[in-house]
Write an enzyme that holds these catalytic residues in place. Structure first.
Site, PDB file in Angstrom:
ATOM      1  N   HIS A  68       0.892  -1.237   0.337  1.00  0.00           N
ATOM      2  CA  HIS A  68      -0.416   0.266  -0.806  1.00  0.00           C
ATOM      3  C   HIS A  68       0.617   1.321  -0.271  1.00  0.00           C
ATOM      4  O   HIS A  68       1.861   1.136   0.910  1.00  0.00           O
ATOM      5  CB  HIS A  68      -0.883   0.605   0.954  1.00  0.00           C
ATOM      6  CG  HIS A  68      -0.258   0.401   2.353  1.00  0.00           C
ATOM      7  ND1 HIS A  68      -0.026  -1.116   3.246  1.00  0.00           N
ATOM      8  CD2 HIS A  68       0.072   0.839   3.242  1.00  0.00           C
ATOM      9  CE1 HIS A  68       1.131  -0.744   4.167  1.00  0.00           C
ATOM     10  NE2 HIS A  68       0.696   0.335   4.950  1.00  0.00           N
ATOM     11  N   GLU A 112      -8.215   3.523   9.543  1.00  0.00           N
ATOM     12  CA  GLU A 112      -7.645   3.254   8.311  1.00  0.00           C
ATOM     13  C   GLU A 112      -8.771   3.380   6.533  1.00  0.00           C
ATOM     14  O   GLU A 112     -10.012   2.112   7.220  1.00  0.00           O
ATOM     15  CB  GLU A 112      -6.040   2.907   8.163  1.00  0.00           C
ATOM     16  CG  GLU A 112      -6.437   1.469   8.311  1.00  0.00           C
ATOM     17  CD  GLU A 112      -5.061   0.298   7.403  1.00  0.00           C
ATOM     18  OE1 GLU A 112      -4.175   0.231   8.924  1.00  0.00           O
ATOM     19  OE2 GLU A 112      -5.602  -0.760   7.628  1.00  0.00           O
ATOM     20  N   GLN A 164      -3.830   3.708   0.389  1.00  0.00           N
ATOM     21  CA  GLN A 164      -4.681   3.326   2.623  1.00  0.00           C
ATOM     22  C   GLN A 164      -4.087   4.746   2.678  1.00  0.00           C
ATOM     23  O   GLN A 164      -3.008   6.086   2.737  1.00  0.00           O
ATOM     24  CB  GLN A 164      -2.881   2.533   3.351  1.00  0.00           C
ATOM     25  CG  GLN A 164      -3.722   2.963   4.683  1.00  0.00           C
ATOM     26  CD  GLN A 164      -2.623   1.742   5.816  1.00  0.00           C
ATOM     27  OE1 GLN A 164      -1.392   2.666   5.088  1.00  0.00           O
ATOM     28  NE2 GLN A 164      -2.867   0.813   5.965  1.00  0.00           N
ATOM     29  N   HIS A 206       3.743   7.097   4.305  1.00  0.00           N
ATOM     30  CA  HIS A 206       4.376   6.051   4.203  1.00  0.00           C
ATOM     31  C   HIS A 206       4.544   4.923   2.521  1.00  0.00           C
ATOM     32  O   HIS A 206       3.501   5.032   2.545  1.00  0.00           O
ATOM     33  CB  HIS A 206       4.625   5.011   5.336  1.00  0.00           C
ATOM     34  CG  HIS A 206       3.130   4.303   6.206  1.00  0.00           C
ATOM     35  ND1 HIS A 206       2.623   4.721   6.655  1.00  0.00           N
ATOM     36  CD2 HIS A 206       2.952   3.018   5.794  1.00  0.00           C
ATOM     37  CE1 HIS A 206       1.247   4.037   6.540  1.00  0.00           C
ATOM     38  NE2 HIS A 206       2.037   2.809   6.086  1.00  0.00           N
ATOM     39  N   GLU A 259       7.592   0.607   5.298  1.00  0.00           N
ATOM     40  CA  GLU A 259       6.649  -0.185   6.272  1.00  0.00           C
ATOM     41  C   GLU A 259       6.575  -1.535   5.609  1.00  0.00           C
ATOM     42  O   GLU A 259       6.454  -1.778   4.095  1.00  0.00           O
ATOM     43  CB  GLU A 259       5.143   0.510   6.224  1.00  0.00           C
ATOM     44  CG  GLU A 259       4.463  -1.872   7.244  1.00  0.00           C
ATOM     45  CD  GLU A 259       2.596  -0.842   7.455  1.00  0.00           C
ATOM     46  OE1 GLU A 259       2.438  -0.417   6.374  1.00  0.00           O
ATOM     47  OE2 GLU A 259       2.422  -1.110   8.527  1.00  0.00           O
TER      48      GLU A 259
HETATM   49 CO    CO Z   1       0.481   0.499   6.004  1.00  0.00          CO
END
Ligand code: CO
Length: 133
Positions: free
Chosen positions: A8, A44, A55, A79, A129
């Site tokens: 994502h 989210e 996301q 991110h 991530e």
């Molecule tokens: Co994330």
């Protein structure tokens, strides 16, 4: 380690419902999942993009890291999540290669995933991530 898929792209927003509506109306994106992650102080929404997601992230409390991000930088890219087969092994490999870990150990993410974050200071300004499904 290998990055098996883009999981994502996370975008911090002030108004989650407005952002979901915008992606649906403007880009035809459909909602795959919505979840409050209380430990991280975020709600989210995951929107489908082939096998990956956009996301949308919004804070649920003022001391959330995403609240601080929005206060400092405003809305935008927060991110990038990469899928890996084994989050623990990927984290160890990344740290041995010089990346700074935010999470010393893999931890529970949304959707029952296992995740670990790498600090943007050691990754050319991008919070990364590692996501194990
Ligand atoms: Co994330």
């Amino acid at each position: 380690m290998a990055l098996t898929e883009l999981d994502h792209i996370a975008i911090a927003v002030h108004d989650l419902d407005a952002a979901i509506d915008w992606y649906a109306t403007t880009l035809g994106a459909t909602l795959a999942h919505r979840e409050v992650v209380e430990r991280d102080g975020v709600e989210e929404a995951l929107l489908n993009v082939a096998e990956s997601y956009v996301q949308l992230l919004t804070p649920t409390r003022d001391d959330s890291p995403v609240a601080k991000f929005l206060a400092n930088k405003g809305e935008g890219l927060h991110h990038v999540g990469y899928r890996v087969a084994d989050c623990g092994a990927a984290l160890t490999d990344a740290v041995e290669a010089g990346a700074r870990a935010i999470d010393e150990q893999p931890r529970l993410g949304s959707r029952g995933t296992t995740v670990a974050f790498l600090h943007p200071k050691t990754s050319f300004g991008t919070l990364i991530e590692l996501v194990q499904e």
